[in-house]
Design a protein around this motif. Structure first.
Motif, mmCIF file in Angstrom:
data_model
loop_
_atom_site.group_PDB
_atom_site.id
_atom_site.type_symbol
_atom_site.label_atom_id
_atom_site.label_comp_id
_atom_site.label_asym_id
_atom_site.label_seq_id
_atom_site.Cartn_x
_atom_site.Cartn_y
_atom_site.Cartn_z
ATOM 1 N N ALA A 74 0.835 -1.214 0.000
ATOM 2 C CA ALA A 74 0.000 0.000 0.000
ATOM 3 C C ALA A 74 0.866 1.259 0.000
ATOM 4 N N ALA A 75 1.956 1.234 0.764
ATOM 5 C CA ALA A 75 2.859 2.392 0.791
ATOM 6 C C ALA A 75 3.513 2.597 -0.575
ATOM 7 N N MET A 76 3.946 1.511 -1.190
ATOM 8 C CA MET A 76 4.559 1.605 -2.514
ATOM 9 C C MET A 76 3.551 2.142 -3.533
ATOM 10 N N GLN A 77 2.326 1.655 -3.449
ATOM 11 C CA GLN A 77 1.292 2.116 -4.372
ATOM 12 C C GLN A 77 1.016 3.602 -4.182
ATOM 13 N N ALA A 78 0.982 4.052 -2.929
ATOM 14 C CA ALA A 78 0.752 5.476 -2.663
ATOM 15 C C ALA A 78 1.884 6.327 -3.235
ATOM 16 N N LYS A 79 3.108 5.850 -3.104
ATOM 17 C CA LYS A 79 4.249 6.582 -3.657
ATOM 18 C C LYS A 79 4.173 6.641 -5.181
ATOM 19 N N LEU A 80 3.845 5.513 -5.805
ATOM 20 C CA LEU A 80 3.722 5.504 -7.263
ATOM 21 C C LEU A 80 2.585 6.401 -7.722
ATOM 22 N N ASP A 81 1.461 6.362 -7.007
ATOM 23 C CA ASP A 81 0.335 7.228 -7.360
ATOM 24 C C ASP A 81 0.737 8.700 -7.291
ATOM 25 N N ILE A 84 2.837 9.563 -10.288
ATOM 26 C CA ILE A 84 1.970 9.692 -11.461
ATOM 27 C C ILE A 84 1.241 11.029 -11.420
ATOM 28 N N ARG A 85 0.730 11.372 -10.242
ATOM 29 C CA ARG A 85 -0.062 12.593 -10.095
ATOM 30 C C ARG A 85 0.751 13.837 -10.422
ATOM 31 N N VAL A 86 2.000 13.900 -9.966
ATOM 32 C CA VAL A 86 2.796 15.105 -10.175
ATOM 33 C C VAL A 86 3.601 15.067 -11.466
ATOM 34 N N ASN A 91 -3.135 10.182 -15.383
ATOM 35 C CA ASN A 91 -3.708 9.999 -14.050
ATOM 36 C C ASN A 91 -4.653 8.806 -13.949
ATOM 37 N N TYR A 92 -5.129 8.267 -15.067
ATOM 38 C CA TYR A 92 -6.043 7.129 -14.942
ATOM 39 C C TYR A 92 -5.337 5.882 -14.424
#
Length: 126
Positions: A74-81, A84-86, A91-92
């Protein structure tokens, strides 16, 4: 409160379980058990001791390791998200880990096709 304490304990146990010293300790326990076999006549109780001990430890470790893997993922996914966001990525892609396996596979296939098209264009320019 309980979640924070459990997380702290799970992290420490998972870390300790991966140490070479822990492995050596487990090997020594198994060796001591095996050497004690003749003393106890290789009895059913002697076998039950190691079977019960290893079963309990395995049962508990499954949950601790799964907990740490879930949090790490979950932490890795949040970092990747966030990247992607910045960044300039689309963003999809954010949140695709919640899709079905088939939906993720479709996205992966489209990404591979896009990469091949990009490589072909780059090769044509060179």
């Amino acid at each position: 409160m309980f979640e924070r304490v459990f997380t702290r304990i799970a992290n420490r146990v998972a870390y300790a379980a991966g140490l070479p010293l822990t492995f050596l300790g487990c090997c020594l326990i198994v060796l001591a058990w095996a050497v004690s076999g003749p003393v106890f006549g290789f009895s059913d109780t002697w076998q039950l001791v190691i079977n019960t001990g290893t079963t309990i430890i395995t049962f508990l470790m499954v949950f601790l390791i799964q907990n740490t893997q879930n949090r790490d993922g979950a932490a890795m996914q949040a970092k990747l998200d966030e990247l992607i966001r910045v960044g300039k990525a689309q963003n999809y892609f954010i949140g695709i880990e919640h899709l079905t396996e088939t939906e993720v596979e479709d996205i992966r296939r489209k990404c591979e096709e896009a990469a091949k098209r990009h490589d072909a264009k780059a090769g044509a320019k060179a």
